[in-house]
Each structure stands twice: as C-alpha cells, then as structure tokens.
Enzyme design. Structure first.
Site, PDB file in Angstrom:
ATOM      1  N   GLY A  46       7.257 -22.781  -1.631  1.00 51.43           N
ATOM      2  CA  GLY A  46       7.452 -23.757  -2.451  1.00 51.43           C
ATOM      3  C   GLY A  46       8.219 -23.749  -4.123  1.00 51.43           C
ATOM      4  O   GLY A  46       9.234 -24.051  -4.738  1.00 51.43           O
ATOM      5  N   CYS A  47       7.012 -23.048  -4.935  1.00 47.61           N
ATOM      6  CA  CYS A  47       6.663 -23.054  -6.175  1.00 47.61           C
ATOM      7  C   CYS A  47       7.467 -21.550  -6.809  1.00 47.61           C
ATOM      8  O   CYS A  47       8.253 -21.716  -7.694  1.00 47.61           O
ATOM      9  CB  CYS A  47       5.445 -23.013  -6.693  1.00 47.61           C
ATOM     10  N   THR A  48       7.599 -21.068  -5.796  1.00 46.04           N
ATOM     11  CA  THR A  48       8.433 -20.125  -5.670  1.00 46.04           C
ATOM     12  C   THR A  48      10.065 -20.027  -5.920  1.00 46.04           C
ATOM     13  O   THR A  48      10.665 -19.915  -6.825  1.00 46.04           O
ATOM     14  CB  THR A  48       7.960 -18.581  -5.354  1.00 46.04           C
ATOM     15  N   ALA A  51      10.717 -22.425  -9.053  1.00 47.88           N
ATOM     16  CA  ALA A  51      10.407 -21.288 -10.406  1.00 47.88           C
ATOM     17  C   ALA A  51      11.916 -20.462 -10.281  1.00 47.88           C
ATOM     18  O   ALA A  51      12.314 -20.879 -11.664  1.00 47.88           O
ATOM     19  CB  ALA A  51       9.230 -20.430 -10.803  1.00 47.88           C
TER      20      ALA A  51
END
Length: 158
Positions: A46-48, A51
């Site tokens: 999710g963070c990838t 970003a």
C-alpha cells in the site's frame, strides 16, 4: 486521545531528515502549498502504491504550486532503499522518534484486519501558504487516494 487537526489549525512545524541526508523544515516552505502525507512503512504494497502515485503526479502538483512530503517512522537508510527501488521523486522524511507523527495526530489506535492496534494512521494534509491546515484527511486508502486528492484540489492530469 489528542484532537485531530482540522482545517484552519496551525500546521505543527517540524524539521526532519531526508533519505538524501538533507533536512526539511516545514516553515521554510511558507508561501507555497505543501502536501504532507504520513504512511506506515516503506516498501509495503500500500505504501509503495501511494508513494508511486505521488511521484507520478509530482510534475502536475508542482506546476500548481504544491510540494509533496512523505513522512514515515522508517530510518533514512530504509527510505533511501525505497527511493532507489521504486524510482521515487517525492521528498521522503524520517520520523523515527514519532514526534511529528504524534504532533499531527497521525500515530495512535487504528483498526488493522479487524483488530485495534497502535501504529501510523495513513493521513494526508494540505498546508496553505500561511502555514495553516487547508485539508485534513485521516484513515485514507492507499489505492486511488492521490487521484481523489488531485480531483479535490483541482489538479488535472497531464
């Protein structure tokens, strides 16, 4: 629990290290709009996604006067690996002590897979040129969030 930030509140100032060895101070960016977003952990799916979406949108956001700052509790070394692995162009800041996360009420109790846990609350803020919160969004979804934010801000795709 601390009261969440609301539009009109003063944005808590901070100085944090980047993955490139520099430091960023929020108040130094006055006069422009700043998107400050908090995410749990670099190099997770999710963070990838989030970003990469911000990096893919950076040119259009910059053209509209926005600076994008991504903040996590990861070390600068981990953030450098994240940048290199994903070819990120946004500014990544490290808050290992969680002082900024706590000041922005982006750390605390949240639900994860039905359980209440303590951790980083995925949140996005827009800071206006005077240093006030213009938009405060807590518990945002990683997927589709940047596109929705762009629509909310009136920033068209290229």
């Amino acid at each position: 629990m601390t009261t969440r930030l609301q539009p009109g509140d003063a944005a808590p100032d901070f100085t944090l290290p980047t993955d490139t060895g520099e430091t960023v101070t929020l108040s130094d960016l006055r006069g422009g709009r700043v998107i400050v977003y908090f995410y749990p952990t670099a190099m997770t799916p999710g963070c990838t996604t989030q970003a990469c979406d911000f990096s893919d949108s950076l040119d259009e956001l910059k053209a509209e006067g926005y600076t994008v700052l991504g903040i996590s509790k990861d070390t600068t070394e981990k953030l450098a690996k994240f940048r290199a692995k994903e070819n990120l162009t946004i500014t990544l800041l490290s808050d290992v002590d969680k002082d900024v996360l706590n000041a922005w009420v982006a750390f605390g109790e949240k639900k994860l897979y039905g359980k209440v846990v303590e951790g980083v609350i995925r949140s996005t803020f827009v800071v206006d040129p005077e240093g006030k919160i213009e938009l405060a969004q807590y518990n945002v979804k990683a997927t589709g969030h940047v596109a929705k934010l762009r629509r909310d801000l009136g920033v068209a795709a290229a």
